[in-house]
Motif scaffolding. Sequence first.
Motif, PDB file in Angstrom:
ATOM      1  N   GLU A 226       0.829  -1.198   0.000  1.00  0.00           N
ATOM      2  CA  GLU A 226       0.000   0.000   0.000  1.00  0.00           C
ATOM      3  C   GLU A 226       0.875   1.265   0.000  1.00  0.00           C
ATOM      4  N   LYS A 227       2.088   1.143   0.540  1.00  0.00           N
ATOM      5  CA  LYS A 227       2.992   2.306   0.614  1.00  0.00           C
ATOM      6  C   LYS A 227       3.357   2.829  -0.777  1.00  0.00           C
ATOM      7  N   LEU A 228       3.201   1.992  -1.796  1.00  0.00           N
ATOM      8  CA  LEU A 228       3.491   2.419  -3.174  1.00  0.00           C
ATOM      9  C   LEU A 228       2.321   3.168  -3.800  1.00  0.00           C
ATOM     10  N   ASP A 229       1.164   3.129  -3.118  1.00  0.00           N
ATOM     11  CA  ASP A 229      -0.063   3.784  -3.581  1.00  0.00           C
ATOM     12  C   ASP A 229      -0.414   3.381  -5.019  1.00  0.00           C
ATOM     13  N   PRO A 230      -0.693   2.058  -5.238  1.00  0.00           N
ATOM     14  CA  PRO A 230      -1.018   1.593  -6.598  1.00  0.00           C
ATOM     15  C   PRO A 230      -2.349   2.149  -7.101  1.00  0.00           C
ATOM     16  N   VAL A 237      -1.101   1.099 -14.864  1.00  0.00           N
ATOM     17  CA  VAL A 237      -0.896   1.031 -13.416  1.00  0.00           C
ATOM     18  C   VAL A 237       0.145   2.063 -13.013  1.00  0.00           C
ATOM     19  N   THR A 238      -0.200   2.854 -12.020  1.00  0.00           N
ATOM     20  CA  THR A 238       0.725   3.846 -11.487  1.00  0.00           C
ATOM     21  C   THR A 238       1.069   3.477 -10.051  1.00  0.00           C
ATOM     22  N   LEU A 239       2.367   3.394  -9.774  1.00  0.00           N
ATOM     23  CA  LEU A 239       2.824   3.256  -8.392  1.00  0.00           C
ATOM     24  C   LEU A 239       3.254   4.656  -7.978  1.00  0.00           C
ATOM     25  N   LYS A 240       2.325   5.407  -7.426  1.00  0.00           N
ATOM     26  CA  LYS A 240       2.503   6.849  -7.248  1.00  0.00           C
ATOM     27  C   LYS A 240       3.732   7.192  -6.406  1.00  0.00           C
ATOM     28  N   LYS A 241       3.930   6.442  -5.321  1.00  0.00           N
ATOM     29  CA  LYS A 241       5.037   6.764  -4.408  1.00  0.00           C
ATOM     30  C   LYS A 241       6.402   6.417  -5.002  1.00  0.00           C
ATOM     31  N   ALA A 242       6.390   5.562  -6.030  1.00  0.00           N
ATOM     32  CA  ALA A 242       7.660   5.218  -6.691  1.00  0.00           C
ATOM     33  C   ALA A 242       7.848   6.032  -7.970  1.00  0.00           C
ATOM     34  N   GLY A 243       6.821   6.837  -8.319  1.00  0.00           N
ATOM     35  CA  GLY A 243       6.910   7.658  -9.536  1.00  0.00           C
ATOM     36  C   GLY A 243       6.957   6.830 -10.804  1.00  0.00           C
ATOM     37  N   ILE A 244       6.196   5.729 -10.810  1.00  0.00           N
ATOM     38  CA  ILE A 244       6.256   4.782 -11.935  1.00  0.00           C
ATOM     39  C   ILE A 244       4.880   4.610 -12.558  1.00  0.00           C
ATOM     40  N   LYS A 245       4.848   4.607 -13.895  1.00  0.00           N
ATOM     41  CA  LYS A 245       3.592   4.367 -14.635  1.00  0.00           C
ATOM     42  C   LYS A 245       3.865   3.268 -15.656  1.00  0.00           C
ATOM     43  N   ILE A 246       3.022   2.244 -15.660  1.00  0.00           N
ATOM     44  CA  ILE A 246       3.238   1.088 -16.536  1.00  0.00           C
ATOM     45  C   ILE A 246       1.963   0.780 -17.298  1.00  0.00           C
ATOM     46  N   LYS A 247       2.077   0.685 -18.627  1.00  0.00           N
ATOM     47  CA  LYS A 247       0.920   0.288 -19.451  1.00  0.00           C
ATOM     48  C   LYS A 247       0.940  -1.229 -19.555  1.00  0.00           C
TER      49      LYS A 247
END
Length: 417
Positions: A226-230, A237-247
Motif C-alpha cells: 500500500e505504501k506504493l499507492d497503486p 498502473v501507477t505506483l505513485k510513491k515510486a513515480g512509476i507508470k506502466i501500461k
Amino acid sequence: MSRFNSIDDVWMFLDSIPMFQKAGTSAANFSLDAIRAFCEAMGNPQDQFPSIHVAGTNGKGTTSYLLEKIYSDAGYKTGLFTSPHLLRYNERMRVSQQEITDQQILKFFRMVDDLLKEIKLSYFEISTALAFWLFAEQETDIVIIEAGLGGRLDSTNIITPQVSVITSIGLDHQNILGDTMEEIAAEKAGIIKERIPVVIGNISGSARTIIEEAAKSKQAPLTNSEKLDPQWNEGTVTLKKAGIKIKTSFKEPVNSWNIAISYAVAEILQDQFPVAETKLLNAIENFEGALGRFEKIHPGYEWYFSGSHNSQALESSLEGIRAIKSVYETVLVFSAMKDKLNPEMFNYLKGFKKAYFIEQEGERAAKFSDVKDDLQVELLDESQKENILNELKTELVIFMGSFYFYPIVKRWTENVS
C-alpha cells in the motif's frame, strides 16, 4: 524393479490418488510430517535454492507468474511451482519459463519409487516434492513457490524463503481454513518465518492486524505494498510513491496490487538479486497474464475466462467486464464446485444478458439442480455447445466460476472458427 517404466505409468499412478479438485478435503493431508520425512530422505532439496513463498486468497497465481517473468527476463534461472494445473500436469513446475518435461517427471518417479511405498503422500505433496527436486537438480537461481491451501499446514511450508508474500485475505475454503477472515489470516500468516521479510497486498482491518502481529512475533520485517499507492486506469498502473507508470495488458484493476507486491519484493531482494528498473518495468509491461486469469480464451471473439470462485475474485472479474461493456450486455457461462455455492456468489452472477450453466464431473462439482432455483440460468451440455457457441460469436462472453472449468472451455472453444 520400478513400477514406472513409462510416463503413462506415472499418469496412472497419479490418477489413482484422490485429487482435491474431485474429492475435496479427503484428498489433502493437513500435517507437514510426511512431506518433511519424504524430503529429508531425498536430501532436503527444498534447502538447495533461494525462494519466494507466495500465499493469499486471490492474486497469488498472477503474482507468482509476474515474479517469474521479472527474474527470468533479468537473466536469472528461475523456478516456478503453481497449482492447480489447468490443462497438463507439467504446468505445475517450470524452469526458465519452460514446463517440466515428461522425461524429468519419469526420472523423479523412478528415483523415489521405494520411498513412495514407504511414505504415503497426497497428490499435492507428491507434486511439491517433485518441484523441490527439480529446482535443486536444475540448480535454479531463484524459485517462486505458490502455496496451495492456506499456508501454515501447506506442504510448501517446509521452505525457508528469502521473502514471504501474502497477496490478499478473503473468505474461501472455510471448511478447512476457518469461518472468519481472522482465522483465514492466521492460516496464511503461518508462512511467516523468523526474521524473513514479508510483503502484503491489499489487506485491511483485523486480517491485517493478525498478519502484522504474526510478523512482529517472528521479528519479520513487514512491507505493506500500500505504501506504493497503486492506482489503476484502464490497464495503466501507477505506483505513485515510486513515480512509476506502466501500461499493461491486464483487464482487472486488482492487478495494480499484484504489480505493487512484485515491485516491493524486487526492492527487498535488490542486493541479492539485482534487477535493473528498466528490465523490471519491461517485464511487467510485456507480461501476457497467467492462464485462466481473465484470459482472452479465443483470438477471434470477445470471449474471456476467469477462474473466479469467491466474492473477492468475482468482484474483480465484474470490474474487468465493466471496463469492456456493461454486465447486462454480457453473456455468462458458469460452472462451479458445489462447496463454493452460496447466496453471495449467486448475487454476483445475476444481471447478465443471458446465463448458461455447465456441469463438471466429480463429487465436488455443482449440478444444474444445485443452481436452477437461485439463478436464471440454462443448462448447456455437449449436444448444444456448437449451436450456442455459434450464437455467441457476436457477444462479450465471460466463462467463470472455477479453474477446474478451464479444460472444458478450452476444448469447447478451440475448434470454433
